[in-house]
Design a protein around this motif. Structure first.
Motif, PDB file in Angstrom:
ATOM      1  N   LEU A  51      35.884  32.338   8.911  1.00 47.90           N
ATOM      2  CA  LEU A  51      35.506  31.171   8.116  1.00 47.90           C
ATOM      3  C   LEU A  51      35.818  31.396   6.639  1.00 47.90           C
ATOM      4  O   LEU A  51      36.290  30.494   5.952  1.00 47.90           O
ATOM      5  CB  LEU A  51      34.024  30.856   8.293  1.00 47.90           C
ATOM      6  CG  LEU A  51      33.642  30.221   9.622  1.00 47.90           C
ATOM      7  CD1 LEU A  51      32.119  30.175   9.756  1.00 47.90           C
ATOM      8  CD2 LEU A  51      34.232  28.845   9.753  1.00 47.90           C
ATOM      9  N   CYS A  52      35.565  32.604   6.168  1.00 48.82           N
ATOM     10  CA  CYS A  52      35.872  32.956   4.782  1.00 48.82           C
ATOM     11  C   CYS A  52      37.367  32.778   4.532  1.00 48.82           C
ATOM     12  O   CYS A  52      37.774  32.212   3.516  1.00 48.82           O
ATOM     13  CB  CYS A  52      35.430  34.394   4.516  1.00 48.82           C
ATOM     14  SG  CYS A  52      35.783  34.977   2.858  1.00 48.82           S
ATOM     15  N   TRP A  53      38.184  33.217   5.462  1.00 49.66           N
ATOM     16  CA  TRP A  53      39.624  33.085   5.312  1.00 49.66           C
ATOM     17  C   TRP A  53      40.035  31.610   5.353  1.00 49.66           C
ATOM     18  O   TRP A  53      40.877  31.170   4.572  1.00 49.66           O
ATOM     19  CB  TRP A  53      40.349  33.859   6.400  1.00 49.66           C
ATOM     20  CG  TRP A  53      41.827  33.828   6.215  1.00 49.66           C
ATOM     21  CD1 TRP A  53      42.557  34.607   5.376  1.00 49.66           C
ATOM     22  CD2 TRP A  53      42.749  32.950   6.853  1.00 49.66           C
ATOM     23  NE1 TRP A  53      43.886  34.260   5.460  1.00 49.66           N
ATOM     24  CE2 TRP A  53      44.022  33.253   6.364  1.00 49.66           C
ATOM     25  CE3 TRP A  53      42.609  31.946   7.803  1.00 49.66           C
ATOM     26  CZ2 TRP A  53      45.154  32.588   6.796  1.00 49.66           C
ATOM     27  CZ3 TRP A  53      43.749  31.280   8.221  1.00 49.66           C
ATOM     28  CH2 TRP A  53      45.003  31.607   7.715  1.00 49.66           C
ATOM     29  N   ALA A  54      39.420  30.834   6.256  1.00 53.98           N
ATOM     30  CA  ALA A  54      39.767  29.411   6.383  1.00 53.98           C
ATOM     31  C   ALA A  54      39.432  28.643   5.102  1.00 53.98           C
ATOM     32  O   ALA A  54      40.146  27.716   4.724  1.00 53.98           O
ATOM     33  CB  ALA A  54      39.031  28.800   7.567  1.00 53.98           C
ATOM     34  N   ILE A  55      38.351  29.039   4.439  1.00 52.96           N
ATOM     35  CA  ILE A  55      37.926  28.344   3.231  1.00 52.96           C
ATOM     36  C   ILE A  55      38.710  28.816   2.007  1.00 52.96           C
ATOM     37  O   ILE A  55      39.200  28.013   1.215  1.00 52.96           O
ATOM     38  CB  ILE A  55      36.413  28.540   3.001  1.00 52.96           C
ATOM     39  CG1 ILE A  55      35.633  27.824   4.103  1.00 52.96           C
ATOM     40  CG2 ILE A  55      35.994  28.033   1.627  1.00 52.96           C
ATOM     41  CD1 ILE A  55      34.166  28.182   4.165  1.00 52.96           C
ATOM     42  N   HIS A  56      38.833  30.128   1.846  1.00 53.71           N
ATOM     43  CA  HIS A  56      39.399  30.691   0.615  1.00 53.71           C
ATOM     44  C   HIS A  56      40.870  31.075   0.709  1.00 53.71           C
ATOM     45  O   HIS A  56      41.521  31.216  -0.312  1.00 53.71           O
ATOM     46  CB  HIS A  56      38.593  31.919   0.187  1.00 53.71           C
ATOM     47  CG  HIS A  56      37.158  31.620  -0.073  1.00 53.71           C
ATOM     48  ND1 HIS A  56      36.736  30.848  -1.124  1.00 53.71           N
ATOM     49  CD2 HIS A  56      36.039  31.979   0.605  1.00 53.71           C
ATOM     50  CE1 HIS A  56      35.427  30.746  -1.102  1.00 53.71           C
ATOM     51  NE2 HIS A  56      34.975  31.409  -0.055  1.00 53.71           N
ATOM     52  N   LYS A  57      41.372  31.323   1.896  1.00 56.91           N
ATOM     53  CA  LYS A  57      42.752  31.717   2.188  1.00 56.91           C
ATOM     54  C   LYS A  57      43.175  33.107   1.701  1.00 56.91           C
ATOM     55  O   LYS A  57      43.744  33.840   2.490  1.00 56.91           O
ATOM     56  CB  LYS A  57      43.761  30.681   1.712  1.00 56.91           C
ATOM     57  CG  LYS A  57      43.718  29.397   2.475  1.00 56.91           C
ATOM     58  CD  LYS A  57      44.147  29.567   3.907  1.00 56.91           C
ATOM     59  CE  LYS A  57      44.121  28.217   4.617  1.00 56.91           C
ATOM     60  NZ  LYS A  57      44.093  28.315   6.029  1.00 56.91           N
ATOM     61  N   PRO A  58      42.954  33.509   0.474  1.00 61.29           N
ATOM     62  CA  PRO A  58      43.492  34.820   0.092  1.00 61.29           C
ATOM     63  C   PRO A  58      42.828  35.958   0.870  1.00 61.29           C
ATOM     64  O   PRO A  58      41.632  35.933   1.152  1.00 61.29           O
ATOM     65  CB  PRO A  58      43.213  34.939  -1.401  1.00 61.29           C
ATOM     66  CG  PRO A  58      42.366  33.806  -1.797  1.00 61.29           C
ATOM     67  CD  PRO A  58      42.260  32.869  -0.642  1.00 61.29           C
ATOM     68  N   ASN A  59      43.651  36.924   1.197  1.00 62.74           N
ATOM     69  CA  ASN A  59      43.149  38.091   1.924  1.00 62.74           C
ATOM     70  C   ASN A  59      42.110  38.860   1.119  1.00 62.74           C
ATOM     71  O   ASN A  59      41.234  39.508   1.688  1.00 62.74           O
ATOM     72  CB  ASN A  59      44.308  39.009   2.307  1.00 62.74           C
ATOM     73  CG  ASN A  59      45.175  38.400   3.374  1.00 62.74           C
ATOM     74  OD1 ASN A  59      44.723  37.591   4.176  1.00 62.74           O
ATOM     75  ND2 ASN A  59      46.432  38.779   3.388  1.00 62.74           N
TER      76      ASN A  59
END
Length: 70
Positions: A17-25
């Motif tokens: 979810l963190c990746w889906a929201i913020h995108k950067p690794n």
């Protein structure tokens, strides 16, 4: 052990979810660094540490989920 495994799966979902929201690794790695402190089980802690240090944390997350599914 079962509660730890459920918590680990929940943490993996949180990271996705963190990746889906913020995108950067970088955001995913930072979140994994915070989550790893929650685990007592060595394997879960080491997995979070690998996600934190990876250049492609989503690949590590996918592999961890695959490994849990076996």
């Amino acid at each position: 052990m079962k509660n730890e495994a459920e918590a680990f799966l929940s943490a993996l979902t949180t990271l996705k979810l963190c990746w889906a929201i913020h995108k950067p690794n970088e955001a995913v790695r930072k979140c994994a660094g915070l989550l790893k402190r929650k685990f007592k089980e060595h394997l879960a802690y080491e997995s979070m540490r690998k996600i934190e240090g990876s250049s492609n944390p989503m690949l590590v997350i996918a592999l961890a989920e695959w490994e849990l599914g076996k």
